[in-house]
Design a protein around this motif. Sequence first.
Motif, PDB file in Angstrom:
ATOM      1  N   PHE A 149       9.781 -25.612   4.832  1.00 58.28           N
ATOM      2  CA  PHE A 149      10.423 -24.948   5.957  1.00 58.28           C
ATOM      3  C   PHE A 149      10.713 -25.847   7.158  1.00 58.28           C
ATOM      4  N   GLY A 150      10.215 -27.062   7.136  1.00 60.29           N
ATOM      5  CA  GLY A 150      10.454 -27.965   8.260  1.00 60.29           C
ATOM      6  C   GLY A 150      11.871 -28.509   8.247  1.00 60.29           C
ATOM      7  N   THR A 151      12.341 -28.880   9.420  1.00 59.25           N
ATOM      8  CA  THR A 151      13.646 -29.539   9.492  1.00 59.25           C
ATOM      9  C   THR A 151      13.493 -30.943   8.918  1.00 59.25           C
ATOM     10  N   GLU A 152      14.593 -31.574   8.610  1.00 58.89           N
ATOM     11  CA  GLU A 152      14.516 -32.949   8.093  1.00 58.89           C
ATOM     12  C   GLU A 152      13.874 -33.872   9.122  1.00 58.89           C
ATOM     13  N   GLU A 153      14.163 -33.633  10.395  1.00 58.75           N
ATOM     14  CA  GLU A 153      13.544 -34.438  11.458  1.00 58.75           C
ATOM     15  C   GLU A 153      12.028 -34.273  11.457  1.00 58.75           C
ATOM     16  N   GLN A 154      11.541 -33.034  11.319  1.00 54.52           N
ATOM     17  CA  GLN A 154      10.095 -32.794  11.274  1.00 54.52           C
ATOM     18  C   GLN A 154       9.471 -33.457  10.052  1.00 54.52           C
ATOM     19  N   LYS A 155      10.120 -33.347   8.914  1.00 57.01           N
ATOM     20  CA  LYS A 155       9.591 -33.969   7.692  1.00 57.01           C
ATOM     21  C   LYS A 155       9.481 -35.482   7.862  1.00 57.01           C
ATOM     22  N   GLN A 156      10.534 -36.093   8.389  1.00 54.47           N
ATOM     23  CA  GLN A 156      10.535 -37.544   8.569  1.00 54.47           C
ATOM     24  C   GLN A 156       9.495 -37.981   9.595  1.00 54.47           C
ATOM     25  N   ARG A 157       9.285 -37.134  10.583  1.00 59.02           N
ATOM     26  CA  ARG A 157       8.354 -37.488  11.653  1.00 59.02           C
ATOM     27  C   ARG A 157       6.892 -37.313  11.250  1.00 59.02           C
ATOM     28  N   TYR A 158       6.575 -36.216  10.551  1.00 61.65           N
ATOM     29  CA  TYR A 158       5.176 -35.875  10.336  1.00 61.65           C
ATOM     30  C   TYR A 158       4.635 -36.165   8.941  1.00 61.65           C
ATOM     31  N   LEU A 159       5.405 -35.939   7.905  1.00 64.51           N
ATOM     32  CA  LEU A 159       4.851 -36.094   6.556  1.00 64.51           C
ATOM     33  C   LEU A 159       4.377 -37.515   6.253  1.00 64.51           C
ATOM     34  N   PRO A 160       5.125 -38.553   6.592  1.00 60.95           N
ATOM     35  CA  PRO A 160       4.598 -39.897   6.299  1.00 60.95           C
ATOM     36  C   PRO A 160       3.298 -40.199   7.036  1.00 60.95           C
ATOM     37  N   LEU A 161       3.086 -39.607   8.180  1.00 60.99           N
ATOM     38  CA  LEU A 161       1.862 -39.858   8.942  1.00 60.99           C
ATOM     39  C   LEU A 161       0.632 -39.352   8.215  1.00 60.99           C
ATOM     40  N   VAL A 162       0.789 -38.300   7.448  1.00 68.32           N
ATOM     41  CA  VAL A 162      -0.342 -37.740   6.711  1.00 68.32           C
ATOM     42  C   VAL A 162      -0.895 -38.771   5.741  1.00 68.32           C
ATOM     43  N   PHE A 163      -0.032 -39.629   5.206  1.00 64.16           N
ATOM     44  CA  PHE A 163      -0.449 -40.555   4.165  1.00 64.16           C
ATOM     45  C   PHE A 163      -0.555 -41.999   4.629  1.00 64.16           C
ATOM     46  N   LEU A 164       0.316 -42.408   5.531  1.00 60.84           N
ATOM     47  CA  LEU A 164       0.424 -43.821   5.843  1.00 60.84           C
ATOM     48  C   LEU A 164      -0.487 -44.280   6.964  1.00 60.84           C
ATOM     49  N   GLN A 165      -0.894 -43.386   7.855  1.00 57.46           N
ATOM     50  CA  GLN A 165      -1.736 -43.791   8.974  1.00 57.46           C
ATOM     51  C   GLN A 165      -3.142 -43.249   8.794  1.00 57.46           C
ATOM     52  N   VAL A 166      -3.679 -43.520   7.633  1.00 61.82           N
ATOM     53  CA  VAL A 166      -4.983 -42.990   7.280  1.00 61.82           C
ATOM     54  C   VAL A 166      -6.052 -43.399   8.291  1.00 61.82           C
ATOM     55  N   ARG A 167      -6.023 -44.603   8.754  1.00 62.62           N
ATOM     56  CA  ARG A 167      -7.065 -45.106   9.645  1.00 62.62           C
ATOM     57  C   ARG A 167      -6.918 -44.634  11.086  1.00 62.62           C
ATOM     58  N   SER A 168      -5.820 -44.016  11.444  1.00 66.89           N
ATOM     59  CA  SER A 168      -5.517 -43.726  12.836  1.00 66.89           C
ATOM     60  C   SER A 168      -6.420 -42.666  13.459  1.00 66.89           C
ATOM     61  N   ARG A 169      -6.623 -41.587  12.816  1.00 67.68           N
ATOM     62  CA  ARG A 169      -7.366 -40.436  13.321  1.00 67.68           C
ATOM     63  C   ARG A 169      -6.750 -39.844  14.576  1.00 67.68           C
TER      64      ARG A 169
END
Length: 163
Positions: free
Chosen positions: A104-124
């Motif tokens: 249901f997210g816009t393409e902008e939301q998907k591009q902004r948030y989904l990669p963060l779930v996986f790629l910035q594991v150490r960030s917290r």
Amino acid sequence: MDFSWSDKQLAFKNRVIQFAQENLNGDMVERDYHGKFSWDNWEKCAEFGIQGMCMPEEYSDSPPLDIMTAVLAMEALGYGCEDNGLTLGLNAQMWTVQILLLQFGTEEQKQRYLPLVFLQVRSRTKWGYAPCPLGKSFLKIVLYLKRIGWGQKGQGLVFPIIL
């Protein structure tokens, strides 16, 4: 119609069980006693690919699994991991945040948030884990997000898991 698991699916299930037993059960009694969540175990799961199992490759950096194999893998994770809070958190993140954002997210939301779930594991401080100045009350967080402008002008609100 054959409803049995394939050899490939069963092999993956066994890999998930082995991963969980070997990597996620250390100091469980101590963490449970003190009510501590293991971010290290969350990160290990991300590195193994748990959180990205049902996501398209452009967001998770790993090939997606079909839904039945992913469910089998989560069952295996629950079998191998003694930390029910971790498995509950992973399931909540995957099935109520990521999938809904994907659907249901816009393409902008998907591009902004989904990669963060996986790629910035150490960030917290990545999406979903930034501290809210109002504590962990769901209502307070909703009101805080509205006050800072989230969810206005048709953007919608996506609530990450809050631990």
